[in-house]
Scaffold this active site. Structure first.
Site, PDB file in Angstrom:
ATOM      1  N   SER A  85       8.706   0.637 -15.255  1.00 45.23           N
ATOM      2  CA  SER A  85       9.046   2.233 -15.331  1.00 45.23           C
ATOM      3  C   SER A  85       9.500   2.447 -16.149  1.00 45.23           C
ATOM      4  O   SER A  85      10.329   1.276 -16.946  1.00 45.23           O
ATOM      5  CB  SER A  85       9.831   2.155 -14.026  1.00 45.23           C
ATOM      6  N   TYR A 131      16.493  -1.489  -8.960  1.00 43.62           N
ATOM      7  CA  TYR A 131      15.348  -1.158  -9.420  1.00 43.62           C
ATOM      8  C   TYR A 131      15.265  -0.920 -11.170  1.00 43.62           C
ATOM      9  O   TYR A 131      14.322  -1.551 -12.210  1.00 43.62           O
ATOM     10  CB  TYR A 131      15.208   0.226  -9.027  1.00 43.62           C
TER      11      TYR A 131
HETATM   12  N1  LIG Z   1       5.379   5.968  -8.335  1.00 47.45           N
HETATM   13  C1  LIG Z   1       6.665   5.820  -8.915  1.00 47.45           C
HETATM   14  O1  LIG Z   1       7.184   7.497  -9.571  1.00 47.45           O
HETATM   15  C2  LIG Z   1       6.703   5.046  -9.910  1.00 47.45           C
HETATM   16  C3  LIG Z   1       7.131   5.450 -11.230  1.00 47.45           C
HETATM   17  C4  LIG Z   1       7.446   3.823 -12.298  1.00 47.45           C
HETATM   18  C5  LIG Z   1       7.043   3.035 -11.664  1.00 47.45           C
HETATM   19  N2  LIG Z   1       6.011   2.680 -10.359  1.00 47.45           N
HETATM   20  C6  LIG Z   1       5.874   1.408 -10.428  1.00 47.45           C
HETATM   21  O2  LIG Z   1       4.767   1.839  -9.892  1.00 47.45           O
HETATM   22  C7  LIG Z   1       3.905   0.470  -9.260  1.00 47.45           C
HETATM   23  C8  LIG Z   1       3.007   0.797  -8.062  1.00 47.45           C
HETATM   24  O3  LIG Z   1       3.906   2.202  -6.835  1.00 47.45           O
HETATM   25  P1  LIG Z   1       3.347   3.503  -5.994  1.00 47.45           P
HETATM   26  O4  LIG Z   1       4.250   4.248  -6.305  1.00 47.45           O
HETATM   27  O5  LIG Z   1       2.153   3.403  -5.876  1.00 47.45           O
HETATM   28  O6  LIG Z   1       4.424   2.675  -5.150  1.00 47.45           O
HETATM   29  P2  LIG Z   1       3.328   2.653  -2.990  1.00 47.45           P
HETATM   30  O7  LIG Z   1       2.689   3.296  -3.025  1.00 47.45           O
HETATM   31  O8  LIG Z   1       5.225   2.673  -2.545  1.00 47.45           O
HETATM   32  O9  LIG Z   1       2.930   0.901  -3.041  1.00 47.45           O
HETATM   33  C9  LIG Z   1       3.269   0.171  -3.728  1.00 47.45           C
HETATM   34  C10 LIG Z   1       1.829  -0.833  -3.356  1.00 47.45           C
HETATM   35  O10 LIG Z   1       2.671  -2.841  -3.101  1.00 47.45           O
HETATM   36  C11 LIG Z   1       2.245  -3.460  -2.036  1.00 47.45           C
HETATM   37  N3  LIG Z   1       3.453  -4.505  -2.164  1.00 47.45           N
HETATM   38  C12 LIG Z   1       4.762  -3.938  -1.947  1.00 47.45           C
HETATM   39  N4  LIG Z   1       5.480  -5.719  -1.809  1.00 47.45           N
HETATM   40  C13 LIG Z   1       4.788  -6.267  -2.501  1.00 47.45           C
HETATM   41  C14 LIG Z   1       4.059  -7.481  -2.373  1.00 47.45           C
HETATM   42  N5  LIG Z   1       5.619  -7.893  -1.772  1.00 47.45           N
HETATM   43  N6  LIG Z   1       2.704  -7.851  -1.771  1.00 47.45           N
HETATM   44  C15 LIG Z   1       1.968  -7.675  -1.875  1.00 47.45           C
HETATM   45  N7  LIG Z   1       1.786  -6.327  -2.527  1.00 47.45           N
HETATM   46  C16 LIG Z   1       3.358  -5.972  -2.358  1.00 47.45           C
HETATM   47  C17 LIG Z   1       1.726  -2.656  -1.228  1.00 47.45           C
HETATM   48  O11 LIG Z   1       1.123  -2.660  -0.655  1.00 47.45           O
HETATM   49  P3  LIG Z   1       1.858  -3.395   1.077  1.00 47.45           P
HETATM   50  O12 LIG Z   1       2.858  -2.905   1.662  1.00 47.45           O
HETATM   51  O13 LIG Z   1       0.856  -3.372   1.764  1.00 47.45           O
HETATM   52  O14 LIG Z   1       1.900  -4.902   0.516  1.00 47.45           O
HETATM   53  C18 LIG Z   1       1.362  -1.094  -1.758  1.00 47.45           C
HETATM   54  O15 LIG Z   1       0.404  -1.699  -2.252  1.00 47.45           O
HETATM   55  C19 LIG Z   1       5.344   0.135  -8.716  1.00 47.45           C
HETATM   56  O16 LIG Z   1       5.805  -1.233  -8.920  1.00 47.45           O
HETATM   57  C20 LIG Z   1       6.389   1.078  -8.802  1.00 47.45           C
HETATM   58  O17 LIG Z   1       7.365  -0.054  -9.399  1.00 47.45           O
HETATM   59  C21 LIG Z   1       5.814   4.145  -9.142  1.00 47.45           C
END
Ligand SMILES: NC(=O)c1ccc[n+]([C@@H]2O[C@H](COP(=O)([O-])OP(=O)(O)OC[C@H]3O[C@@H](n4cnc5c(N)ncnc54)[C@H](OP(=O)(O)O)[C@@H]3O)[C@@H](O)[C@H]2O)c1
Length: 265
Positions: free
Chosen positions: A126, A139
């Site tokens: 991130s 985080y």
């Molecule tokens: N959105 C942003 O602005 C942003 C910015 C920078 C970085 N990121 C990073 O991008 C990645 C994806 O984020 P997102 O925004 O798509 O978030 P999201 O919509 O909350 O999705 C998170 C995903 O991770 C899975 N997950 C969480 N804990 C898990 C576990 N213990 N085992 C297996 N799967 C797990 C969830 O599935 P289940 O709950 O079904 O397990 C879900 O599919 C993350 O690493 C986040 O930190 C996001």
């Protein structure tokens, strides 16, 4: 046909990316804890923090396909609130999911990639690892660990034909905002500041880039013969990181504080 494993495929970036890669003709295996269904994507149920589950899922894919071309460590979670009021349970959990999860999938995929003499690992970090965000300090710390891990790993495995890239997305509109865990018992002196800070972050995320845009950037990165070690998603964030390198660290942290820490009232 290229074979990709993506963690965190049930929602957000991972869900969009899984469908995107399948449409591009890849064989995609998505891992998440909940049930999900994406056209032409094989869904596997697993928790990235569970070593037994992860090793058996990765070996299962290898037994079927005989190779793993791409591992995309995308599963992640967020927590928010003051350091002082954070529970040890939540802090351990965020490092388990964001960092240990990345380590475990990598650990079990590497021998299989080495056996084939090639493979690419993309770890989703991130921009928050570049700018430690107050009230999301854990985080930022967990994502900084992912970045440092990726850099060390890249040098360890490049002689075996394995490429590593850490993807640093800026704000992206997903359920990450809703899924972020807030400290249950915030200390009253921090309460208003946390509220304001998380309010800013939530607004930025919900006005953020699309998951499709992020998927396109990740796809382009994956296809590069030599992947960049660090790939930032979003031009605005590229400029911010460039400026960060030029300015004194104290000044940069002060600016982050003005944007996200707020003074006590
Ligand atoms: N959105 C942003 O602005 C942003 C910015 C920078 C970085 N990121 C990073 O991008 C990645 C994806 O984020 P997102 O925004 O798509 O978030 P999201 O919509 O909350 O999705 C998170 C995903 O991770 C899975 N997950 C969480 N804990 C898990 C576990 N213990 N085992 C297996 N799967 C797990 C969830 O599935 P289940 O709950 O079904 O397990 C879900 O599919 C993350 O690493 C986040 O930190 C996001």
């Amino acid at each position: 046909m290229k074979v990709a494993i993506i963690t965190g495929a049930s929602q957000g970036i991972g869900c969009e990316l899984s469908g995107f890669l399948a449409n591009k003709g890849m064989k995609v295996y998505g891992i998440a804890r909940s049930d999900f269904s994406i056209s032409n994507v094989v869904s596997l149920k697993g928790d990235v923090t569970n070593e037994e589950e992860i090793s058996s899922l990765i070996n299962h894919v290898y037994e079927i396909e005989g190779k793993i071309d791409y591992l995309i460590n995308n599963a992640g979670m967020g927590i928010s609130g003051s350091v002082e009021a954070s529970s040890t349970f939540d802090v351990r959990r965020i490092f388990e999911v964001n960092f240990i999860g990345t380590f475990l999938t990598t650990k079990y995929t590497l021998p299989l990639m080495r056996a084939n003499g090639c493979g690419k690992i993309l770890n989703v970090g991130s921009v928050a690892s570049e700018f430690s965000i107050p009230f999301q300090t854990f985080y930022s710390s967990s994502k900084a660990a992912v970045k440092t891990f990726s850099e060390g790993l890249a040098n360890e495995v490049s002689p075996y034909g394995i490429g590593v890239s850490v993807i640093l997305p800026g704000d992206i509109k997903t359920n990450f905002t809703k899924n972020r865990r807030k400290n249950e018992n915030e200390i009253d002196v921090y309460e208003k500041r946390v509220e304001k800070s998380i309010g800013v972050m939530e607004k930025d995320e919900q006005n953020g880039m699309s998951t499709l845009y992020a998927s396109k950037v990740i796809y382009k990165t994956m296809l590069r013969k030599k992947m960049p070690l660090v790939k930032v998603i979003g031009n605005k964030y590229k400029v911010m990181i460039f400026l960060k390198r030029l300015l004194p660290v104290k000044l940069v942290n002060k600016i982050v504080g003005i944007l996200y820490a707020f003074k006590k009232e």
